[in-house]
Design a protein around this motif. Structure first.
Motif, mmCIF file in Angstrom:
data_model
loop_
_atom_site.group_PDB
_atom_site.id
_atom_site.type_symbol
_atom_site.label_atom_id
_atom_site.label_comp_id
_atom_site.label_asym_id
_atom_site.label_seq_id
_atom_site.Cartn_x
_atom_site.Cartn_y
_atom_site.Cartn_z
ATOM 1 N N ARG A 1 0.838 -1.204 0.000
ATOM 2 C CA ARG A 1 0.000 0.000 0.000
ATOM 3 C C ARG A 1 0.875 1.257 0.000
ATOM 4 N N SER A 2 1.970 1.231 0.743
ATOM 5 C CA SER A 2 2.907 2.365 0.731
ATOM 6 C C SER A 2 3.386 2.642 -0.682
ATOM 7 N N MET A 3 3.805 1.592 -1.352
ATOM 8 C CA MET A 3 4.330 1.735 -2.707
ATOM 9 C C MET A 3 3.265 2.278 -3.653
ATOM 10 N N GLN A 4 2.063 1.767 -3.529
ATOM 11 C CA GLN A 4 0.982 2.204 -4.422
ATOM 12 C C GLN A 4 0.647 3.685 -4.210
ATOM 13 N N LEU A 5 0.592 4.097 -2.960
ATOM 14 C CA LEU A 5 0.307 5.509 -2.688
ATOM 15 C C LEU A 5 1.429 6.406 -3.188
ATOM 16 N N ILE A 6 2.666 5.961 -3.034
ATOM 17 C CA ILE A 6 3.801 6.768 -3.496
ATOM 18 C C ILE A 6 3.791 6.886 -5.013
ATOM 19 N N VAL A 7 3.399 5.837 -5.709
ATOM 20 C CA VAL A 7 3.301 5.915 -7.177
ATOM 21 C C VAL A 7 2.381 7.063 -7.584
ATOM 22 N N GLY A 8 1.239 7.182 -6.906
ATOM 23 C CA GLY A 8 0.314 8.272 -7.222
ATOM 24 C C GLY A 8 0.880 9.631 -6.857
ATOM 25 N N MET A 9 1.561 9.725 -5.717
ATOM 26 C CA MET A 9 2.162 10.995 -5.313
ATOM 27 C C MET A 9 3.250 11.418 -6.284
ATOM 28 N N ASN A 10 4.045 10.447 -6.711
ATOM 29 C CA ASN A 10 5.084 10.741 -7.695
ATOM 30 C C ASN A 10 4.472 11.268 -8.989
ATOM 31 N N ARG A 11 3.400 10.636 -9.433
ATOM 32 C CA ARG A 11 2.796 11.041 -10.706
ATOM 33 C C ARG A 11 2.294 12.482 -10.646
ATOM 34 N N VAL A 12 1.642 12.858 -9.564
ATOM 35 C CA VAL A 12 1.104 14.215 -9.524
ATOM 36 C C VAL A 12 2.214 15.258 -9.400
ATOM 37 N N LEU A 13 3.342 14.896 -8.768
ATOM 38 C CA LEU A 13 4.418 15.875 -8.617
ATOM 39 C C LEU A 13 5.276 16.009 -9.868
ATOM 40 N N GLN A 14 5.321 14.969 -10.692
ATOM 41 C CA GLN A 14 6.174 15.029 -11.875
ATOM 42 C C GLN A 14 5.800 16.185 -12.805
ATOM 43 N N GLN A 15 4.547 16.609 -12.778
ATOM 44 C CA GLN A 15 4.145 17.701 -13.664
ATOM 45 C C GLN A 15 4.709 19.045 -13.210
ATOM 46 N N PHE A 16 5.161 19.124 -11.956
ATOM 47 C CA PHE A 16 5.714 20.382 -11.436
ATOM 48 C C PHE A 16 7.241 20.375 -11.414
ATOM 49 N N VAL A 17 7.834 19.225 -11.114
ATOM 50 C CA VAL A 17 9.296 19.109 -11.063
ATOM 51 C C VAL A 17 9.706 17.848 -11.826
ATOM 52 N N PRO A 18 9.532 17.840 -13.134
ATOM 53 C CA PRO A 18 9.791 16.620 -13.908
ATOM 54 C C PRO A 18 11.225 16.129 -13.742
ATOM 55 N N GLY A 19 11.331 14.836 -13.480
ATOM 56 C CA GLY A 19 12.646 14.221 -13.335
ATOM 57 C C GLY A 19 13.352 14.553 -12.049
ATOM 58 N N GLN A 20 12.647 15.153 -11.078
ATOM 59 C CA GLN A 20 13.305 15.571 -9.836
ATOM 60 C C GLN A 20 12.685 14.922 -8.587
ATOM 61 N N ILE A 21 12.064 13.766 -8.773
ATOM 62 C CA ILE A 21 11.544 12.979 -7.655
ATOM 63 C C ILE A 21 12.382 11.709 -7.555
ATOM 64 N N ALA A 22 12.801 11.367 -6.338
ATOM 65 C CA ALA A 22 13.666 10.211 -6.138
ATOM 66 C C ALA A 22 13.072 9.283 -5.087
ATOM 67 N N ARG A 23 13.741 8.176 -4.900
ATOM 68 C CA ARG A 23 13.327 7.152 -3.940
ATOM 69 C C ARG A 23 14.473 6.922 -2.960
#
Length: 469
Positions: free
Chosen positions: A209-231
């Motif tokens: 569930r953690s991973m699934q929620l993070i996938v969604g959070m990553n997707r929404v943030l990529q439109q603001f800081v593309p390529g600048q989200i890490a794990r």
């Protein structure tokens, strides 16, 4: 025109655009203290309620803000480390959002408030925040105290997890702003982690569930800081709260606010926290996270350590009469003032040599330039205040950046971009590891760059503080 964004991305864009009007405007810098947030908590209205859940070692009250009436409990806490305040600001922005009405987000807001019950703990470590330091007043890192529970603040957190039994917990932190996204030169603005609950890093329903929620959070943030989200690296840490809370059955999402170049107070990342957290809360309420594939989590690049604040490439230095080609990595380190409400920079030469596999948030190509010592003022001043009598602009143009002073206090910071010496001379070599980076980059007699304390820009609006050495 039809939008190519998903519904969640589209709403995230609206939240991002509305943030400036929604945000808590009294929080304008990261070094606020417990006394600054108490009036804000006291002013909260329905549908929020505030209660005290304990106190710190130094008797500062620790508060919980509750919202919603749904069957799914969610626990969010910030500033477990006292100097990691970005998400605390975002939580107060979220409080403002949850109290608002008739702003175009009523359906979004009600879905969260009717399907979840939110429990927020802003500033879990108020004693550390008072000093703007990582650790609690016990000198213990609370995030390594999940087993022994020697910090009263850590005991409060475990009690909340054990009694509320939240489905999801948000562990909100700040990370080193020099993390890169994988092996790229891009700065990791935000990093996520679905913490491991065992040494083998197994994946059960809770961690999935953690991973699934993070996938969604990553997707929404990529439109603001593309390529600048890490794990973040998921090596199991048996003492840490994140790993143990995952082990205790609560889905744990670690959010690490990194850096955004040119935004030292992290107002941009504060907005991204606001958007990402609210997007995740909506996904929890609607259970839309179940549609996400964990492979997309694994595809997020891990944090790398490939960044310097400044990287000078291809400079020449003289060693024993011989020219040597080097790259120079410089970092700007924040130093709190006594009140811990503001800070100055004390920079350092972090590395010298072939740094071709690294990147700089700012870079200078010094090909054909010689790195040479800055010039020292010919007289010794009695006090730092006598700098005001000098034509510092003209002296700077000549490369005179270093000023001997008889009476000065080490580790203080003049407002002028000068390097003050009160105890001895600069090193004979113009460049050494861990040296404060004050030097010139020259071609013949012509000065191309004047570095003081790791900064070089000539615009008066961008000149940084000096240093007393």
């Amino acid at each position: 025109m039809i939008s190519s964004l998903s519904p969640a991305q589209d709403v995230a864009r609206q939240l991002h655009d509305a943030h400036e009007q929604i945000k808590e405007k009294t929080l304008t810098h990261r070094r606020f203290k417990h006394q600054d947030i108490v009036p804000l908590l006291q002013a909260l209205n329905q549908p929020l309620s505030v209660s005290q859940v304990g106190e710190s070692l130094e008797k500062r009250p620790i508060y919980q803000v509750k919202a919603g009436s749904g069957p799914t409990n969610v626990l969010l806490w910030s500033q477990m480390h006292g100097d990691e305040a970005t998400a605390t600001m975002a939580l107060f922005d979220i409080f403002n959002f949850l109290q608002a009405k008739n702003d175009g987000f009523d359906t979004f807001r009600q879905a969260i408030l009717t399907k979840t019950t939110l429990h927020f703990v802003p500033m879990l470590n108020p004693d550390g925040a008072e000093r703007f330091q990582r650790r609690t007043a016990t000198d213990i890192d609370m995030n390594r105290d999940a087993l022994r529970l020697q910090t009263p603040e850590g005991a409060i957190l475990k009690n909340l997890q054990q009694t509320l039994k939240p489905l999801v917990g948000f562990n909100l932190h700040d990370q080193n702003p020099r993390y890169s996204v994988g092996k790229t030169g891009k700065q990791a603005v935000v990093s996520f982690l679905a913490t491991a609950f065992d040494e083998d890093r197994n994946i059960n329903e809770v961690r999935q569930r953690s991973m699934q929620l993070i996938v969604g959070m990553n997707r929404v943030l990529q439109q603001f800081v593309p390529g600048q989200i890490a794990r973040y690296d998921d090596e199991f840490e048996p003492r840490a709260f994140g790993d143990n809370i995952q082990k205790w059955g609560t889905t744990l999402i670690l959010v690490e606010s990194g850096g955004f170049n040119g935004d030292s107070e992290k107002m941009t990342i504060r907005r991204l926290n606001f958007v990402a957290i609210l997007s995740a809360l909506k996904a929890i309420a609607d259970e839309t996270y179940r549609q996400e594939e964990t492979a997309a989590y694994q595809a997020i690049p891990e944090n790398g350590r490939l960044l310097f604040d400044v990287l000078i490439r291809n400079a020449t230095v003289m060693r024993e009469g011989h020219p040597v080609l080097v790259d120079v990595g410089i970092n700007h380190n924040e130093v709190n003032d006594k009140a811990a409400k503001t800070f100055s920079y004390k920079s350092s030469v972090e590395d010298i040599g072939d740094l071709s596999t690294f990147y700089g948030l700012e870079e200078i190509d010094a090909t054909g330039l010689m790195l040479a010592p800055a010039y020292q003022y010919s007289d010794t001043l009695d006090t730092v205040s006598e700098l005001a009598k000098l034509d510092l602009i003209a002296l700077r143009q000549q490369g005179v950046l270093v000023f001997p002073v008889r009476k000065a206090q080490a580790d203080t910071f003049p407002t002028q971009p000068v390097h003050v010496l009160y105890d001895g001379e600069l090193p004979a070599q113009p460049l050494q590891l861990e040296q404060i980076p004050t030097f010139l980059l020259k071609k013949g007699d012509q000065i191309h760059y004047r570095f003081v304390n790791g900064f070089w820009k000539e615009n008066p609006d961008t000149l940084q503080n000096g240093v007393i050495d």
